[in-house]
Design an enzyme around this catalytic site. Structure first.
Site, PDB file in Angstrom:
ATOM      1  N   ARG A 178      45.276  26.830  64.878  1.00 12.53           N
ATOM      2  CA  ARG A 178      45.551  27.615  63.674  1.00 12.53           C
ATOM      3  C   ARG A 178      45.117  26.848  62.426  1.00 12.53           C
ATOM      4  O   ARG A 178      45.847  26.014  61.904  1.00 12.53           O
ATOM      5  CB  ARG A 178      47.044  27.933  63.593  1.00 12.53           C
ATOM      6  N   ASP A 460      59.941  26.405  57.647  1.00 13.06           N
ATOM      7  CA  ASP A 460      58.564  26.031  57.331  1.00 13.06           C
ATOM      8  C   ASP A 460      58.106  26.798  56.104  1.00 13.06           C
ATOM      9  O   ASP A 460      58.926  27.347  55.366  1.00 13.06           O
ATOM     10  CB  ASP A 460      57.644  26.273  58.536  1.00 13.06           C
TER      11      ASP A 460
END
Length: 565
Positions: A178, A460
């Site tokens: 990613r 996050d």
């Protein structure tokens, strides 16, 4: 770009950057010379230079189109809908995405938010029974120069079987790489006099050093694409994939990518996104917090889009979110693509016999069962102790390797379904929670970390985005707390911060100073007149991050960040 690093006793100017055929690259962080020279050999630099030179103008174009779309929405007051110009794509029942490789057929449980610079956790993941690992240079990662070099090199080691006592890449969980999203810039590299797009830096290095070996082992190259907002951005990625395959001598279509639908605008273009990537598609992914935050990003100044307390009123059972998930599953399976769900952020307590352990497991099970019954083909967990119970859950409630045959023809999703905000208000607890997550994420970022743990969850950039977005929106609309009718204002946010225990765990002076800086940045960002589009962009371009990054990477003590020179 030059950084001046100050300490109490000396001032030091960093060495001159390396320049190679139009590429200007900062010198390696201390201790990473071997990794640096492995990754940035002359052939790799040449490839990066050509990749970035070829697509920089197109990157600029899609970013400008984002701005244009936002301006159009603001000026007209219109709402998004399914596009008329692409109706022929949606109405054509004949097309399908290309079949995915065997290793992608069954990915019931991936490990999410795996920051690749965390060598120990990466190795544990490679040894785990998960079907996939989300190697995350985006949401769960802080993109300091050190972290990027270490992370990309760790992927190199994994693919080249250089970790001891780790299964070969053909037998380890498949790597879902990613790269950063389009909003991120790599400050430490310039091509043709410009800092380079973060995703091209990550993607280029990962492909150049690993693609052929991944392909030989039938294990990739596979990617997650973050924060794609339109089919035009998917088209750009398709062009990048075809160009890269040709440049590296790879078969056309061997790159496979899962697009994360993290923006409300993209939810109206899911079929078009699959169509643009049909030779390279591994499907679409849905998640809760980046997607919810996108409503504030695009419509937050409108009272009709006031998002209530997420800790109390926002979950995947709400109309706007379950409609989004249903449409994503229906769209994917209609076109032969895989649909994946979000990540379970809850952490299991150590004591398996405790009541808390059983409560957490029941909560995760209920939420993931909701996704399985919606038809997803897999989802993510952060806690690796959840891999086995969630795999058993999938095996019990689904059929075979995936649920592609669940076409969800029973549902019809309208624009109203996707745009109806849930009912509810704002609580003092929700305000405190959002403030804490926002501040602690900024503090983690200034420390070189992209995620942290708070109240039994991993947090996050996705949860930080929704947290700071909600506080900004509540101040903007002067909402009243359900508790006592108090209006949410900047003064209330500051008072709430003073009454929290955020500073209680900070014993070192530098930790307190860094936390005070994080508080200042948080206050600054939630009171902005114009909503900052991405928190990570704001931190990545702001002097506070750049100065702290420089100190962190040179092994010097963290200090109060100074202005960029």
């Amino acid at each position: 770009m030059w950084y001046f690093i100050f300490s109490k006793t000396f001032k030091q100017l960093k060495p001159k950057p390396q320049v190679h055929q139009g590429v200007e690259l900062e010198t390696p962080p201390s201790g990473l010379e071997r990794e640096f020279h492995t990754l940035f050999n002359s052939d790799a630099l040449q490839f990066l230079s050509e990749l970035i030179s070829t697509f920089q103008a197109e990157v600029d174009k899609v970013l400008n189109l984002r701005v244009l779309r936002k301006v159009q929405l603001d000026l007209t007051g219109e709402l998004p809908g399914f596009l008329k110009d692409t109706a022929h794509i949606r109405n054509d029942p004949s097309w399908r995405v290309s079949p995915v490789p065997d290793r992608l057929h069954c990915r019931h449980v991936d490990v999410g938010d795996l920051s690749p610079c965390d060598t120990q956790r990466l190795i544990i993941g490679l040894k785990s029974t998960a079907q996939g690992l989300q190697i995350d240079f985006d949401d769960g990662n802080c993109p300091t120069y050190r972290n990027q070099i270490k992370g990309i090199y760790n992927v190199y080691q994994a693919v080249h079987n250089q970790f001891q006592d780790v299964p070969p890449i053909s037998q380890a969980p498949v790597l879902m790489l990613r790269p950063r999203a389009w909003n991120m810039v790599e400050h430490n590299m310039m091509v043709n006099g410009r800092e380079v797009p973060g995703p091209l830096f990550d993607f280029g290095l990962l492909m150049f050093h690993n693609a052929k070996l991944l392909l030989q082992n039938q294990s990739g190259p596979f990617f997650y694409l973050s924060k794609v907002e339109s089919y035009m951005e998917a088209r750009l990625w398709s062009q990048i994939f075809f160009w890269t395959e040709k440049k590296l001598g790879l078969p056309a279509g061997c790159i496979k990518a899962t697009v994360l639908i993290e923006c409300v605008l993209a939810s109206f273009e899911m079929e078009e996104i699959l169509y643009e990537l049909k030779e390279h598609s591994a499907g679409l992914n849905c998640g809760i917090w980046d997607y919810s935050a996108s409503f504030v990003n695009k419509f937050g100044h409108r009272a009709d889009f006031l998002l209530p307390d997420r800790s109390k009123y926002v979950d995947m059972e709400k109309r706007f979110l379950h409609s989004y998930m249903d449409l994503l599953v229906q769209t994917c399976h209609r076109r032969g693509a895989l649909a994946t769900g979000g990540m379970a952020a809850l952490l299991l307590p150590r004591d398996k016999e405790s009541d808390l352990y059983k409560t957490v497991l029941r909560t995760v099970t209920r939420l993931k069962l909701l996704e399985i019954r919606a038809g997803v083909d897999g989802f993510m967990v952060y806690d690796m102790d959840l891999i086995e119970p969630m795999q058993k859950l999938f095996q019990l409630h689904s059929h075979g390797q995936n649920q592609l045959l669940q076409l969800r023809e029973d549902i019809t999703v309208t624009p109203e379904d996707l745009l109806t905000m849930p009912a509810g208000g704002v609580t003092l607890y929700g305000l405190r929670y959002n403030i804490a997550v926002g501040v602690l994420f900024i503090e983690a970022w200034l420390s070189g970390r992209g995620h942290f743990f708070y109240l039994g969850k991993v947090e996050d950039s996705a949860t930080a985005e929704i947290s700071r977005s909600q506080v900004w929106q509540w101040i903007r609309h002067q909402v009243r707390l359900e508790d006592d009718g108090t209006v949410v204002t900047r003064a209330l946010v500051k008072l709430t911060l003073r009454n929290t225990d955020l500073f209680s765990t900070s014993t070192l002076f530098r930790d307190k100073q860094r936390l005070m800086t994080a508080v200042s940045v948080f206050i600054e960002i939630v009171q902005k007149n114009v909503f900052p589009e991405f928190l990570t962009t704001y931190l990545n371009l702001d002097h506070t991050f750049l100065s702290s990054q420089s100190q962190h990477e040179n092994g010097q003590p963290d200090m109060v960040p100074k202005a960029r020179l």
